[in-house]
Design a protein around this motif. Structure first.
Motif, short mmCIF file in Angstrom:
data_model
loop_
_atom_site.label_atom_id
_atom_site.label_comp_id
_atom_site.label_asym_id
_atom_site.label_seq_id
_atom_site.Cartn_x
_atom_site.Cartn_y
_atom_site.Cartn_z
N ASP A 208 0.80 -1.22 0.00
CA ASP A 208 0.00 0.00 0.00
C ASP A 208 0.83 1.27 0.00
O ASP A 208 0.39 2.30 -0.50
N ALA A 209 2.01 1.20 0.58
CA ALA A 209 2.87 2.39 0.65
C ALA A 209 4.31 1.94 0.78
O ALA A 209 4.60 0.85 1.28
N GLY A 210 5.21 2.79 0.33
CA GLY A 210 6.64 2.50 0.43
C GLY A 210 7.44 3.70 -0.03
O GLY A 210 6.92 4.57 -0.75
N ARG A 211 8.67 3.74 0.37
CA ARG A 211 9.55 4.83 -0.03
C ARG A 211 9.71 4.79 -1.55
O ARG A 211 9.93 3.75 -2.15
N ALA A 212 9.58 5.94 -2.18
CA ALA A 212 9.59 6.02 -3.65
C ALA A 212 10.83 5.37 -4.25
O ALA A 212 10.74 4.63 -5.22
N GLY A 213 11.99 5.63 -3.67
CA GLY A 213 13.23 5.05 -4.20
C GLY A 213 13.24 3.54 -4.14
O GLY A 213 13.74 2.87 -5.05
N TYR A 214 12.69 2.99 -3.07
CA TYR A 214 12.62 1.53 -2.92
C TYR A 214 11.68 0.94 -3.97
O TYR A 214 12.01 -0.06 -4.63
N LEU A 215 10.51 1.54 -4.15
CA LEU A 215 9.56 1.03 -5.13
C LEU A 215 10.11 1.16 -6.55
O LEU A 215 9.91 0.26 -7.38
N GLU A 216 10.85 2.22 -6.82
CA GLU A 216 11.50 2.37 -8.12
C GLU A 216 12.53 1.26 -8.34
O GLU A 216 12.69 0.75 -9.45
N TRP A 217 13.24 0.88 -7.28
CA TRP A 217 14.21 -0.21 -7.38
C TRP A 217 13.50 -1.52 -7.75
O TRP A 217 14.00 -2.28 -8.59
N ILE A 218 12.34 -1.77 -7.15
CA ILE A 218 11.59 -3.00 -7.50
C ILE A 218 11.29 -3.00 -8.99
O ILE A 218 11.46 -4.02 -9.67
N THR A 219 10.86 -1.87 -9.51
CA THR A 219 10.56 -1.78 -10.95
C THR A 219 11.81 -2.03 -11.78
O THR A 219 11.79 -2.86 -12.72
N ARG A 220 12.91 -1.37 -11.45
CA ARG A 220 14.14 -1.54 -12.23
C ARG A 220 14.64 -2.98 -12.16
O ARG A 220 15.10 -3.53 -13.18
N ALA A 221 14.56 -3.59 -11.00
CA ALA A 221 15.11 -4.94 -10.81
C ALA A 221 14.27 -6.02 -11.50
O ALA A 221 14.76 -7.13 -11.70
N THR A 222 13.05 -5.70 -11.86
CA THR A 222 12.20 -6.69 -12.52
C THR A 222 12.10 -6.44 -14.03
O THR A 222 11.22 -6.99 -14.69
N ARG A 223 13.03 -5.67 -14.56
CA ARG A 223 13.03 -5.40 -16.00
C ARG A 223 14.18 -6.07 -16.69
O ARG A 223 15.18 -6.38 -16.23
#
Length: 105
Positions: free
Chosen positions: A90-105
């Motif tokens: 539901d919520a998370g630090r923007a930089g951490y969530l961006e890392w999830i996106t980058r790491a799954t590409r």
């Protein structure tokens, strides 16, 4: 539905948990896979209550990778009918969530 997810599965030994964790991360289906255990499990199977020791793998992934991650886990899992459940983040630090996106590409 949430854009970011926690996906959980359990297996009966640490080596299987490590293998599932690594294979999902290497395939870019999850940004990370954390192995936790041993954990005690009490469960009902085939009408009987049983207990055992398991290892839990917790993944961080994106919604657009969820189905592929589930298919991968079911195909590689040692159980016939494995637990694969997902929870939205539901919520998370923007930089951490961006890392999830980058790491799954």
């Amino acid at each position: 539905m949430a854009d970011f997810l926690i996906v959980i599965t359990t297996v009966d030994n640490q080596d299987a948990a490590r293998k599932l964790s690594r294979s999902a991360v290497e395939a870019n289906l999850a940004a990370s896979g954390q192995v936790t255990g041993p954990i005690e499990t009490i469960y009902r199977h085939l009408g009987e209550v049983s207990e055992g020791t398991e290892w839990q793998v917790t993944y961080r992934t994106t919604e657009d990778r969820r189905q592929a991650l589930e298919e991968h886990l079911v195909a590689e899992h040692p159980y016939d009918s494995p637990e694969v459940i997902a929870f939205g983040i539901d919520a998370g630090r923007a930089g951490y969530l961006e890392w999830i996106t980058r790491a799954t590409r």
